[in-house]
Design an enzyme around this catalytic site. Structure first.
Site, PDB file in Angstrom:
ATOM      1  N   LYS A  42      23.268  56.464  31.822  1.00 54.85           N
ATOM      2  CA  LYS A  42      23.227  55.567  30.719  1.00 54.85           C
ATOM      3  C   LYS A  42      23.604  56.355  29.556  1.00 54.85           C
ATOM      4  CE  LYS A  42      21.092  52.290  27.862  1.00 54.85           C
ATOM      5  NZ  LYS A  42      19.906  51.670  27.114  1.00 54.85           N
ATOM      6  N   ASN A  79      34.987  39.746  33.215  1.00 56.05           N
ATOM      7  CA  ASN A  79      35.640  38.417  32.719  1.00 56.05           C
ATOM      8  C   ASN A  79      34.947  37.509  33.025  1.00 56.05           C
ATOM      9  OD1 ASN A  79      36.910  37.533  35.060  1.00 56.05           O
ATOM     10  ND2 ASN A  79      37.922  39.437  35.101  1.00 56.05           N
ATOM     11  N   LYS A 118      55.576  40.201  41.059  1.00 57.18           N
ATOM     12  CA  LYS A 118      54.478  40.523  42.112  1.00 57.18           C
ATOM     13  C   LYS A 118      55.205  40.445  43.494  1.00 57.18           C
ATOM     14  CE  LYS A 118      51.162  40.099  38.806  1.00 57.18           C
ATOM     15  NZ  LYS A 118      49.665  40.319  38.657  1.00 57.18           N
ATOM     16  N   PHE A 120      47.826  33.670  41.936  1.00 55.58           N
ATOM     17  CA  PHE A 120      47.508  32.741  40.858  1.00 55.58           C
ATOM     18  C   PHE A 120      48.082  33.368  39.470  1.00 55.58           C
ATOM     19  CE2 PHE A 120      44.545  29.426  41.799  1.00 55.58           C
ATOM     20  CZ  PHE A 120      44.464  29.598  43.100  1.00 55.58           C
ATOM     21  N   ASP A 164      42.320  44.335  34.528  1.00 51.49           N
ATOM     22  CA  ASP A 164      43.883  45.136  34.434  1.00 51.49           C
ATOM     23  C   ASP A 164      43.469  46.624  34.247  1.00 51.49           C
ATOM     24  OD1 ASP A 164      45.288  43.134  35.208  1.00 51.49           O
ATOM     25  OD2 ASP A 164      45.363  42.016  33.182  1.00 51.49           O
ATOM     26  N   LYS A 223      55.687  36.048  37.127  1.00 51.82           N
ATOM     27  CA  LYS A 223      54.678  36.615  37.858  1.00 51.82           C
ATOM     28  C   LYS A 223      55.146  36.582  39.440  1.00 51.82           C
ATOM     29  CE  LYS A 223      50.653  36.730  35.198  1.00 51.82           C
ATOM     30  NZ  LYS A 223      49.593  36.063  34.478  1.00 51.82           N
TER      31      LYS A 223
HETATM   32  N1  CTP Z   1      46.151  40.264  40.442  1.00 50.79           N
HETATM   33  C1  CTP Z   1      45.747  41.331  41.353  1.00 50.79           C
HETATM   34  N2  CTP Z   1      45.223  42.583  40.842  1.00 50.79           N
HETATM   35  C2  CTP Z   1      45.336  43.032  39.842  1.00 50.79           C
HETATM   36  C3  CTP Z   1      45.774  41.996  38.621  1.00 50.79           C
HETATM   37  C4  CTP Z   1      45.970  40.800  38.989  1.00 50.79           C
HETATM   38  O1  CTP Z   1      45.724  41.192  42.417  1.00 50.79           O
HETATM   39  N3  CTP Z   1      44.954  44.183  39.152  1.00 50.79           N
HETATM   40  C5  CTP Z   1      46.595  39.280  40.953  1.00 50.79           C
HETATM   41  C6  CTP Z   1      45.446  38.004  40.472  1.00 50.79           C
HETATM   42  O2  CTP Z   1      44.498  37.835  41.615  1.00 50.79           O
HETATM   43  C7  CTP Z   1      46.515  36.744  40.229  1.00 50.79           C
HETATM   44  C8  CTP Z   1      47.705  37.507  39.743  1.00 50.79           C
HETATM   45  O3  CTP Z   1      47.685  38.691  40.144  1.00 50.79           O
HETATM   46  O4  CTP Z   1      46.632  36.402  41.676  1.00 50.79           O
HETATM   47  C9  CTP Z   1      47.934  37.075  38.405  1.00 50.79           C
HETATM   48  O5  CTP Z   1      46.766  37.745  37.802  1.00 50.79           O
HETATM   49  P1  CTP Z   1      46.837  37.502  35.896  1.00 50.79           P
HETATM   50  O6  CTP Z   1      45.488  38.070  35.510  1.00 50.79           O
HETATM   51  O7  CTP Z   1      47.120  36.215  35.543  1.00 50.79           O
HETATM   52  O8  CTP Z   1      48.203  38.490  35.731  1.00 50.79           O
HETATM   53  P2  CTP Z   1      48.136  40.218  35.139  1.00 50.79           P
HETATM   54  O9  CTP Z   1      49.001  40.619  36.420  1.00 50.79           O
HETATM   55  O10 CTP Z   1      46.909  40.397  35.017  1.00 50.79           O
HETATM   56  O11 CTP Z   1      49.166  39.589  34.004  1.00 50.79           O
HETATM   57  P3  CTP Z   1      48.551  39.428  32.430  1.00 50.79           P
HETATM   58  O12 CTP Z   1      47.119  40.090  32.022  1.00 50.79           O
HETATM   59  O13 CTP Z   1      49.715  40.159  31.863  1.00 50.79           O
HETATM   60  O14 CTP Z   1      49.012  37.845  32.629  1.00 50.79           O
END
Ligand code: CTP
Length: 399
Positions: free
Chosen positions: A290, A211, A343, A325, A280, A339
């Protein structure tokens, strides 16, 4: 705090302007607060106040030239190392320009370049010089690097103008310097773990899913936690950033790898800040070679969900503090509150990544601090300044 301060040194850098005499009062103010002060002067500053004055007041040798002291062959390094805080007051336009651009051609500028201590600057100059685009650009450079800027005030200037450029009030300069000095004590003895950057989830031997995260915010949080006195481990995904000074960096690539390394670091830590943009999903069957489009089709990719590091470690946190975050493009506060609950962490830092001032890779951020107790909108600032605001709030949760 006074006992701890007795072990601390403020290096007071004085450059050549009429307000140099006020540095004597600044020195006295810091001494009264229990701090050791070592004075560093530019040659020009000695035209305004003699070294004998500062030597008598500080009971220390005054550093002016790289070559004068027979007992100290490398004075810019020894003075740089002595500093717990480097206070430059008054700071002239010329000295500011030099330190902003890393010019190191005298003891003052070489010492400022060499130090790792936090920088507090109190500029003082004629209003035209202060308002000049060059000076304002230099100020921005220093502020973005984390310098604390005190003043200047408006008032009756030496040149006769009544305008901005006057050295800030001595008490304010002393108070801000002590604040920076004292914050090194706030997280002393605490261990902080920060996750930062993106993860890379392999598709095959050469391709991956990632990303746009630059890692800047997490790196700044690690740097700020170190400045507040903590022992810091930064678990970093692949980034192009320089490791912050004084911070242990552990490299991670995939989400699973980052979870394992963060869990290990968090085992004996007090605070975890999850600033990484963790993928995710990860490919279910990454190929170890490859993939060839002429042989194996790549038009569908089976994905499986990754472990949520924040959620997993929040469930294991006991009385420790975990901060997450929420990077959102819409309904920022609402998603962030969800969240926080889902979480199980203690606070969420929410930012709107659709806004150019707070998006991936930008140097600024505009965030809200969200806890079960309520919501606080923080001002738009550099990522470095925002990091300090976050660490300040996190340390209150730890206390
Ligand atoms: N995070 C994490 N591990 C993951 C996904 C997210 O530790 N596999 C943590 C990120 O570091 C951040 C928080 O979760 O502190 C929120 O991440 P974000 O990408 O905003 O949320 P998601 O849980 O991925 O939800 P969505 O994609 O639906 O917004």
């Amino acid at each position: 705090m006074a006992d701890e301060r007795a072990q601390k040194t403020v290096v007071l850098g004085v450059s050549g302007c009429i307000a140099a005499y006020k540095a004597c009062e600044i020195l006295r103010g810091l001494q009264k607060a229990g701090v050791r002060v070592k004075v560093l002067m530019t040659e020009h500053a000695t035209q305004f106040v003699g070294t004998a004055t500062f030597r008598a007041l500080s009971h220390e040798e005054v550093a002016v030239s790289n070559f004068d002291d027979p007992n100290d062959p490398i004075p810019h390094i020894s003075v740089a190392h002595e500093a717990d805080v480097m206070l430059l007051a008054p700071l002239t336009a010329n000295a500011m320009a030099k330190i902003a651009h890393g010019i190191a051609d005298d003891l003052f500028s070489t010492t400022v370049l060499a130090t790792q201590a936090p920088l507090v600057i109190a500029p003082a100059m004629n209003v035209g010089m202060w308002q000049a685009a060059a000076t304002q650009d230099n100020l921005k450079i220093l502020r973005d690097r984390g310098a604390i800027v005190v003043g200047p005030a408006s008032g009756y200037l030496a040149c006769g103008d009544v305008a901005a450029g006057k050295l800030a009030d001595v008490d304010e300069i002393v108070a801000r310097t002590l604040e920076v000095l004292d914050r090194k004590e706030v997280l002393k003895g605490k261990r902080v773990v920060v996750t930062a950057g993106p993860t890379q989830e392999p598709i095959d031997a050469v391709r991956y899913i990632a990303n746009r995260s630059s890692g800047k915010m997490g790196y700044e949080i690690a740097r700020a936690a170190h400045a507040w006195g903590a022992d810091v481990t930064l678990v970093s995904g692949p980034t192009a950033l320089e490791p912050p000074y004084g911070v242990d960096v552990v490299r991670a690539t995939t989400a699973a790898d980052m979870l394992e390394k963060t869990r290990a670091a968090f085992a004996d830590a007090d605070l975890l800040v999850c600033a990484a943009a963790v993928a995710d999903y990860t490919p279910a069957h990454p190929a170890d070679h490859k993939l060839k489009k002429t042989v194996e089709r790549l038009d569908t990719l089976e994905l499986v969900e990754t472990a949520d590091i924040l959620q997993t470690l929040s469930a294991e946190k006991r009385d420790r503090v975990v901060i997450g975050f929420a990077a959102e493009t819409n309904d920022v506060a609402e998603y962030a509150r969800q969240k926080l609950k889902r979480k199980g962490c203690d606070a969420i830092v929410a930012n709107d990544v659709s806004n150019p001032v707070s998006t991936f890779g930008s140097d600024t951020n505009k965030v809200s601090w969200i806890t079960a107790a309520g919501e606080e909108e923080l001002p738009l600032a550099s990522k470095r300044e925002v990091a300090h605001m976050i660490i300040e709030r996190a340390s209150r949760l730890l206390a």
